[in-house]
Design an enzyme around this catalytic site. Structure first.
Site, PDB file in Angstrom:
ATOM      1  N   ASP A 124     -43.877  38.669 -68.079  1.00 55.08           N
ATOM      2  CA  ASP A 124     -43.000  38.784 -66.915  1.00 55.08           C
ATOM      3  C   ASP A 124     -43.844  39.126 -65.694  1.00 55.08           C
ATOM      4  O   ASP A 124     -44.747  39.984 -65.770  1.00 55.08           O
ATOM      5  CB  ASP A 124     -41.943  39.884 -67.150  1.00 55.08           C
ATOM      6  CG  ASP A 124     -40.916  39.910 -66.027  1.00 55.08           C
ATOM      7  OD1 ASP A 124     -40.045  39.046 -65.997  1.00 55.08           O
ATOM      8  OD2 ASP A 124     -41.019  40.818 -65.163  1.00 55.08           O
ATOM      9  N   ASN A 183     -40.273  37.817 -53.764  1.00 55.03           N
ATOM     10  CA  ASN A 183     -39.394  36.829 -53.130  1.00 55.03           C
ATOM     11  C   ASN A 183     -38.773  37.383 -51.855  1.00 55.03           C
ATOM     12  O   ASN A 183     -38.667  36.689 -50.829  1.00 55.03           O
ATOM     13  CB  ASN A 183     -38.301  36.403 -54.107  1.00 55.03           C
ATOM     14  CG  ASN A 183     -38.754  35.256 -54.992  1.00 55.03           C
ATOM     15  OD1 ASN A 183     -39.709  34.566 -54.665  1.00 55.03           O
ATOM     16  ND2 ASN A 183     -38.091  35.058 -56.112  1.00 55.03           N
ATOM     17  N   ASP A 187     -42.142  30.282 -55.502  1.00 61.22           N
ATOM     18  CA  ASP A 187     -42.409  29.122 -56.347  1.00 61.22           C
ATOM     19  C   ASP A 187     -43.915  28.867 -56.470  1.00 61.22           C
ATOM     20  O   ASP A 187     -44.425  28.557 -57.556  1.00 61.22           O
ATOM     21  CB  ASP A 187     -41.733  27.880 -55.771  1.00 61.22           C
ATOM     22  CG  ASP A 187     -40.210  27.938 -55.929  1.00 61.22           C
ATOM     23  OD1 ASP A 187     -39.734  28.788 -56.721  1.00 61.22           O
ATOM     24  OD2 ASP A 187     -39.513  27.133 -55.277  1.00 61.22           O
ATOM     25  N   GLU A 243     -38.935  34.290 -63.618  1.00 64.00           N
ATOM     26  CA  GLU A 243     -40.336  34.688 -63.554  1.00 64.00           C
ATOM     27  C   GLU A 243     -40.908  35.038 -64.919  1.00 64.00           C
ATOM     28  O   GLU A 243     -41.974  35.635 -65.030  1.00 64.00           O
ATOM     29  CB  GLU A 243     -40.496  35.901 -62.615  1.00 64.00           C
ATOM     30  CG  GLU A 243     -39.898  37.203 -63.151  1.00 64.00           C
ATOM     31  CD  GLU A 243     -38.421  37.359 -62.772  1.00 64.00           C
ATOM     32  OE1 GLU A 243     -37.949  38.503 -62.768  1.00 64.00           O
ATOM     33  OE2 GLU A 243     -37.759  36.342 -62.466  1.00 64.00           O
TER      34      GLU A 243
END
Length: 513
Positions: free
Chosen positions: A385, A393, A402, A429
């Site tokens: 993770d 973000n 991305d 993620e």
């Protein structure tokens, strides 16, 4: 009326053309196969016969060389025993000198017999009188016995005789005093011309090779080359680098170290002495002999194939349109197959990272679990993770997020792993890695390598909780041992549990349960 009958000739002609093609292919294939078999059989027969000849000759010459050296060794042993018994006092030297002369006369391979004291001075020779000022302490064989206490026969490199100028092979033994100290050297010298004369009886062709060498790769004698190659070391040749390490005798084809020509070799080590005999037949001469036998077969095959090709060309010209139609049909089918494979790939690949997607992950995990349970093989699962990705973000935007996931995916792929391992984007993620036949130690090593690879990217993350303020990952590892059986839910649950521990333990770490 005539137009109604056109389709019938077309259909019958199509059948006839097909039969002709099959017939021509059968005839052409038969010609090629029969002649190919003949060509291969002739070559194999020539190679096998040459290998047998080379192997048998090397064995014969090795025994002949051993028979040449053995009586010399026995003579040296007898002389050493007599010297030990009667000594080297002046009143005994006449008896010993006569004995040396008799022994030399009985062995045609001998150049001479010599006795040296501990200083290298000449004491006795088989030649009778000699210059008493001569000294051989500088010879390599004398230095060897000074430095080594063993009493075995020692074979040294070829030297040139100081008394006659001939090339000779020294065979020597150490002489000891009664207390074991160095007393001197007993030497027998073999005439190199004796081997040249003996080995010269065998005809190996113009570029055939015959060599006598030490086990360390020094050439003692080699034909058809000049004496300049004597004492040259060829220990880097395949004979000494590979072949002799696996077998004391055999056959092989390789390029000779002395001239680079490829030959079919037979080789054999002497059982009693550290020497090797090699016999080589020039491969180019074998090819020439092979081609000489093949002229009739190749000519006939070429003529038959030319006739078949001409008939085939006439046939293909007549049915060209049909073939083109079939080719266009085949191309359309191939394009359709490519499109189907592309669609199937898109269904199993994550469009953002190019890694396997969740669907492919589920399918592969089920197969891997089934295999691991059936074979009692270990199976490891890494759940990964990206730490604080929501903050990333929120800070940099989803486009940057991305790009970050792409970089992380590339980093996972860059770590060394097996071809049957699967790296997948599990969702959001999260990533997952399936490691087949992987023990816990290896899985942990890979997990740490993955974590370090992502950290090494140095992707800025100013709202990260780590001090470096870069993007990091946490990794959870679970391994099914050989004696265990687990279902996919348990495996994923345990790996998630390890990932949770890594998260709660401070992130940017690896945990295993």
């Amino acid at each position: 009326m005539s137009e109604e009958h056109h389709p019938r000739p077309d259909v019958s002609m199509h059948g006839l053309r097909r039969l002709l093609i099959i017939f021509l292919l059968v005839i052409g294939s038969a010609v090629v196969l029969v002649n190919g078999w003949v060509v291969y059989s002739i070559w194999q027969r020539i190679v096998n016969e040459t290998q047998n000849d080379a192997h048998n000759l090397s064995q014969s010459l090795s025994r002949q060389s051993e028979d040449t050296i053995l009586p010399v060794e026995l003579t040296l042993q007898d002389l050493r025993d007599r010297i030990t018994l009667v000594g080297l006092d002046p009143e005994r030297q006449a008896y010993l000198r006569t004995l040396l002369m008799e022994r030399k006369a009985s062995l045609p391979q001998l150049h001479g017999l010599f006795v040296y004291d501990s200083q290298g001075n000449w004491v006795l020779t088989s030649e009778g009188m000699f210059d008493q000022r001569r000294n051989n302490a500088d010879r390599a064989y004398f230095k060897y016995h000074q430095q080594h206490s063993d009493l075995d026969l020692h074979i040294d490199e070829v030297i040139r005789s100081r008394s006659t100028g001939d090339l000779i092979i020294p065979l020597s033994m150490r002489l000891n005093n009664r207390d074991g100290s160095f007393r001197g050297v007993l030497l027998a010298t073999l005439r190199l011309d004796y081997f040249r004369q003996t080995f010269g009886y065998y005809n190996l062709g113009e570029r055939g090779l015959l060599a006598l060498m030490t086990h360390t790769g020094n050439i003692l004698y080699v034909r058809p080359f000049a004496n300049e190659l004597v004492n040259r070391n060829i220990s880097d040749s395949p004979l000494f680098k590979h072949l002799l390490k696996t077998s004391t005798s055999g056959t092989a084809t390789y390029k000779a170290a002395v001239d680079g020509l490829e030959r079919v070799f037979g080789y054999a080590s002497l059982k009693r002495y550290p020497l090797v005999v090699a016999v080589g037949y020039d491969k180019q001469q074998l090819v020439q002999a092979w081609l000489t036998e093949l002229v009739a077969y190749l000519t006939l095959c070429a003529l038959l194939l030319a006739v078949i090709a001409a008939l085939g060309w006439l046939l293909m010209r007549n049915i060209g349109h049909t073939i083109r139609d079939q080719e266009e049909l085949a191309m359309a089918r191939d394009r359709l197959a490519i499109m189907n494979r592309t669609l199937q790939t898109l269904a199993l690949v994550d469009s953002l990272t190019g890694l396997a997607n969740r669907r492919q992950f589920d399918l592969y995990l089920d197969r891997s679990l089934e295999r691991a349970n059936n074979l009692r093989a270990p199976l490891a699962l890494l759940m990964i993770d990206v730490d604080s990705f929501k903050r990333f973000n929120d800070t940099y935007g989803h486009l940057a997020g991305d790009e970050c996931l792409k970089y992380v995916g590339n980093a996972l792929q860059s770590v060394d792993h097996h071809a049957d391992d699967l790296i997948a984007r599990y969702g959001g993620e999260e990533f997952a890695v399936i490691l087949c036949d992987c023990e816990a130690e290896t899985a942990l090593r890979l997990a740490h390598a993955v974590r370090e690879a992502v950290a090494a990217l140095q992707i800025p993350h100013r709202n990260s909780e780590n001090e470096a303020r870069v993007v990091t990952i946490s990794v959870g590892v679970h391994v099914i041992q050989r004696s265990q059986k687990e279902d996919r839910q348990t495996l994923i649950s345990q790996a998630d549990k390890a990932l949770y521990q890594a998260k709660t333990g401070g992130r940017n770490r690896v945990e295993i349960v």
